[in-house]
Scaffold this active site. Structure first.
Site, mmCIF file in Angstrom:
data_model
loop_
_atom_site.group_PDB
_atom_site.id
_atom_site.type_symbol
_atom_site.label_atom_id
_atom_site.label_comp_id
_atom_site.label_asym_id
_atom_site.label_seq_id
_atom_site.Cartn_x
_atom_site.Cartn_y
_atom_site.Cartn_z
ATOM 1 C CE LYS A 190 -1.058 1.031 4.834
ATOM 2 N NZ LYS A 190 -0.435 2.270 5.003
ATOM 3 C CG HIS A 220 1.152 -4.632 8.154
ATOM 4 N ND1 HIS A 220 0.822 -3.343 7.853
ATOM 5 C CD2 HIS A 220 1.334 -4.660 9.503
ATOM 6 C CE1 HIS A 220 0.817 -2.618 8.949
ATOM 7 N NE2 HIS A 220 1.120 -3.394 9.977
ATOM 8 C CE LYS A 224 -0.998 -5.594 12.771
ATOM 9 N NZ LYS A 224 0.253 -5.382 13.492
ATOM 10 C CD GLU A 258 0.022 3.806 14.399
ATOM 11 O OE1 GLU A 258 1.172 3.387 14.273
ATOM 12 O OE2 GLU A 258 -0.592 4.403 13.493
ATOM 13 C CG ASP A 277 -0.795 5.639 7.206
ATOM 14 O OD1 ASP A 277 -0.239 4.922 6.369
ATOM 15 O OD2 ASP A 277 -0.379 5.796 8.372
ATOM 16 C CG HIS A 282 -3.981 -1.160 8.291
ATOM 17 N ND1 HIS A 282 -3.477 -1.961 7.292
ATOM 18 C CD2 HIS A 282 -2.979 -0.314 8.621
ATOM 19 C CE1 HIS A 282 -2.226 -1.608 7.046
ATOM 20 N NE2 HIS A 282 -1.895 -0.612 7.827
ATOM 21 C CE LYS A 383 0.770 7.417 12.148
ATOM 22 N NZ LYS A 383 1.495 6.142 12.110
HETATM 23 C C1 BG6 Z 1 1.167 1.239 8.437
HETATM 24 C C2 BG6 Z 1 1.030 2.732 8.466
HETATM 25 O O1 BG6 Z 1 0.433 0.703 7.374
HETATM 26 O O2 BG6 Z 1 0.684 0.686 9.645
HETATM 27 C C3 BG6 Z 1 1.745 3.306 9.661
HETATM 28 O O3 BG6 Z 1 1.557 3.296 7.269
HETATM 29 C C4 BG6 Z 1 1.307 2.628 10.931
HETATM 30 O O4 BG6 Z 1 1.518 4.703 9.751
HETATM 31 C C5 BG6 Z 1 1.381 1.120 10.791
HETATM 32 O O5 BG6 Z 1 2.137 3.066 11.990
HETATM 33 C C6 BG6 Z 1 0.775 0.430 11.988
HETATM 34 O O6 BG6 Z 1 1.061 -0.931 11.918
HETATM 35 P P1 BG6 Z 1 1.165 -1.809 13.227
HETATM 36 O O7 BG6 Z 1 1.445 -3.186 12.718
HETATM 37 O O8 BG6 Z 1 2.271 -1.227 14.059
HETATM 38 O O9 BG6 Z 1 -0.159 -1.690 13.909
#
Ligand code: BG6
Length: 535
Positions: A190, A220, A224, A258, A277, A282, A383
């Site tokens: 992505k 991703h 998980k 986050e 993002d 996600h 964030k």
């Molecule tokens: C990414 C984003 O796809 O996912 C990031 O670009 C983000 O900004 C991240 O921090 C979060 O992934 P995870 O696995 O840490 O939850």
């Protein structure tokens, strides 16, 4: 979906079987596990080989797969980038990357063996001759290492390079499978476009060269373990599905929080924001897994068909008026996170002093189908929130009649929380009698945690996903139509936000770093007589 553990035969002397038995001594839940399905050897052609993603995620994942016995010895890596490296300099750089980022320690002997299969090819992304040289090099690697013409093209590059790489791979005939007998697949990271139009354009560009079945778009989150477990939880148990609907569920909350800020990604984030993002990919994937109908089979297209139906049922009347009312965008100012004072978003490097980029978004969506009509889904991500936590909370309705009037407090309605990370697990809240005289009722929790039950560390999402791509299993990858349906939900937000005038709802609302976002996000849910879960 790739099934990688099945009950082992009681006899047998396979290495993995032996491993399963020794683990069984420690934990009966792991008895009889047998790792299966090793892919054919292939060459992973890593575009953007010297970049962050290659260093932090891809190479460490490959080595860990090898460590687990899931990557055949012939498998090779061909790093491709502009820097004038040799095989040796690239191997040395990767040795450091793997030492720094590998999930598990890599023994020197294992590294030496793996590194012998790492190669480097200097080239740019736009010159056709460079791809002819790449094709020759791949043929030589096939001959030398026995990778049988199988190629996994991995685009770990900025998105602007996707188009040229795909086009040039096509020109060099590297997309073709039959000619050489091996397979050719392409993994794309992505962002898949910037909005609906560019998402469609990218799909068209890719699908002009590759067939959809050759394309693996990585989100991703789908790799998980706890996200994959949503499906097992819902469809591997008999007791949840009957109540998984509008009759019993009051609402659903999905949080991806986050605590980190920009971490040097300011210029990328200025273009993305939380909506592109995290929400576009996600979060909407989490939503579709929670809301989907049972697929007709546990297989890539059946799963993706059902996820797509959810995305297509999201608010058919997602009008400008609804978007303005049901979406809150925020941006963090300075504040305290984890006891440390942090700068506000506009003071982060590479961020404009008057930036209107969202670092937080909360919204209320409805999935308009028979299962979910009138059940709100509240989503929030940001964030610089107080902590890193991802959770799906399914809030059930109250019982129709509260019999326990004597109780000094009203128990909360039942809640099922799927904790995606950290502290992965599942929590069920229910009412219980306080063990005292009288009849007082309180809410208590039944809590399952993966770590303590299975006493093992889950593989990294990238290990799961890269292995699946090598096995040709696309269940955990997003299909072109899913990507477009997700943009269909997100693009109207971005369009209206871009045109929002000062003081309008869709302008970013400031929030202090270390808090749960702007007050407007609380109002969004409180308006319906509900509250965000305190996490
Ligand atoms: C990414 C984003 O796809 O996912 C990031 O670009 C983000 O900004 C991240 O921090 C979060 O992934 P995870 O696995 O840490 O939850």
């Amino acid at each position: 979906m790739a099934v990688r553990s099945t009950p082992a035969r009681r006899s047998g002397t396979s290495r993995s079987g032996a491993r399963g038995r020794s683990r069984a001594l420690a934990n009966p839940l792991r008895e009889g596990l047998r790792l299966e399905k090793v892919p054919e050897p292939c060459t992973v052609v890593l575009f953007g080989a010297t970049g962050d993603l290659a260093h932090r995620r891809v190479l460490p994942a490959l080595v860990n797969l090898r460590r687990a016995g899931l990557l055949p010895a012939e498998s090779s890596v061909l790093g491709y980038a502009r820097r004038p490296y040799t095989d040796e300099t690239y191997r040395a750089e990767m040795a450091v990357a793997v030492a720094d980022h590998s999930r598990l320690p890599i023994e020197p002997a294992l590294w030496a063996d793996f590194a012998a299969g790492i190669h480097y090819q200097q080239g740019d992304f736009t010159t056709p001759e460079a791809y002819r040289a790449l094709a020759d090099r791949l043929d030589r690697i096939d001959a030398a290492r026995g990778t049988r013409g199988n190629r996994l093209f991995y685009l770990a590059t900025p998105p602007s390079a996707y188009g040229p790489i795909v086009e040039n791979l096509g020109r060099a005939g590297l997309d073709r499978e039959q000619r050489r007998g091996g397979w050719a697949r392409i993994v794309i990271e992505k962002p898949f476009g910037h909005d609906l139009e560019s998402g469609r354009a990218l799909n068209r560009e890719v699908l002009r060269v590759f067939r959809e079945s050759q394309v693996y778009r990585i989100d991703h989150y789908l790799g998980k373990e706890t996200v994959r477990n949503i499906l097992v939880f819902r469809f591997g148990n008999g007791i949840f599905e009957p109540v998984w609907n509008r009759r019993y569920i009051d609402h659903v909350q999905i949080t991806v929080a986050e605590d980190l800020g920009m971490e040097g990604r300011g210029s990328f984030y200025e273009e993305a924001g939380a909506t592109r993002d995290i929400l576009q990919n996600h979060m909407l994937q989490l939503l579709s897994l929670v809301a989907m109908e049972p697929p007709i089979a546990f297989e890539a297209d059946a799963l993706r068909d059902e996820k797509l139906r959810v995305l297509r049922s999201v608010d058919p009347d997602w009008t400008a008026e609804r978007v303005r009312r049901d979406v809150v965008r925020g941006q963090y100012g300075s504040g305290w996170v984890g006891g440390v004072h942090v700068a506000g978003y506009r003071d982060e490097p590479e961020v404009a002093a008057d930036s209107e980029t969202d670092t937080f978004v909360a919204l209320r969506l409805e999935v308009q189908n028979w299962r979910w009509a009138d059940v709100p889904f509240y989503l929030r991500t940001g964030k610089r929130l107080p902590k890193r936590t991802t959770e799906i909370a399914v809030q059930f309705k109250r019982p129709p009649l509260m019999l326990f009037r004597e109780s000094t407090s009203d128990p909360e309605p039942n809640l099922l929380a799927l904790r995606i990370q950290p502290d992965e697990g599942i929590l069920l809240r229910f009412a219980a009698k306080v063990p005292e005289l009288g009849l007082d009722v309180r809410s208590v929790n039944m809590d399952f945690t993966y770590g303590s039950s299975f006493s093992t560390e889950a593989p990294e999402a990238y290990e799961t996903l890269i292995l699946d791509a090598m096995l040709g299993d696309a269940s955990l990858f997003t299909r072109a139509d899913e990507v477009e349906a997700a943009w269909g939900i997100v693009s109207p937000i971005e369009e209206l936000a871009a045109g929002a005038t000062p003081g309008e709802e869709l302008r970013v609302h400031p929030y202090e770093a270390g808090t749960w976002g702007p007050e407007a996000a609380d109002r969004l849910i409180e308006r319906d007589g509900r509250r965000w879960r305190r996490l």
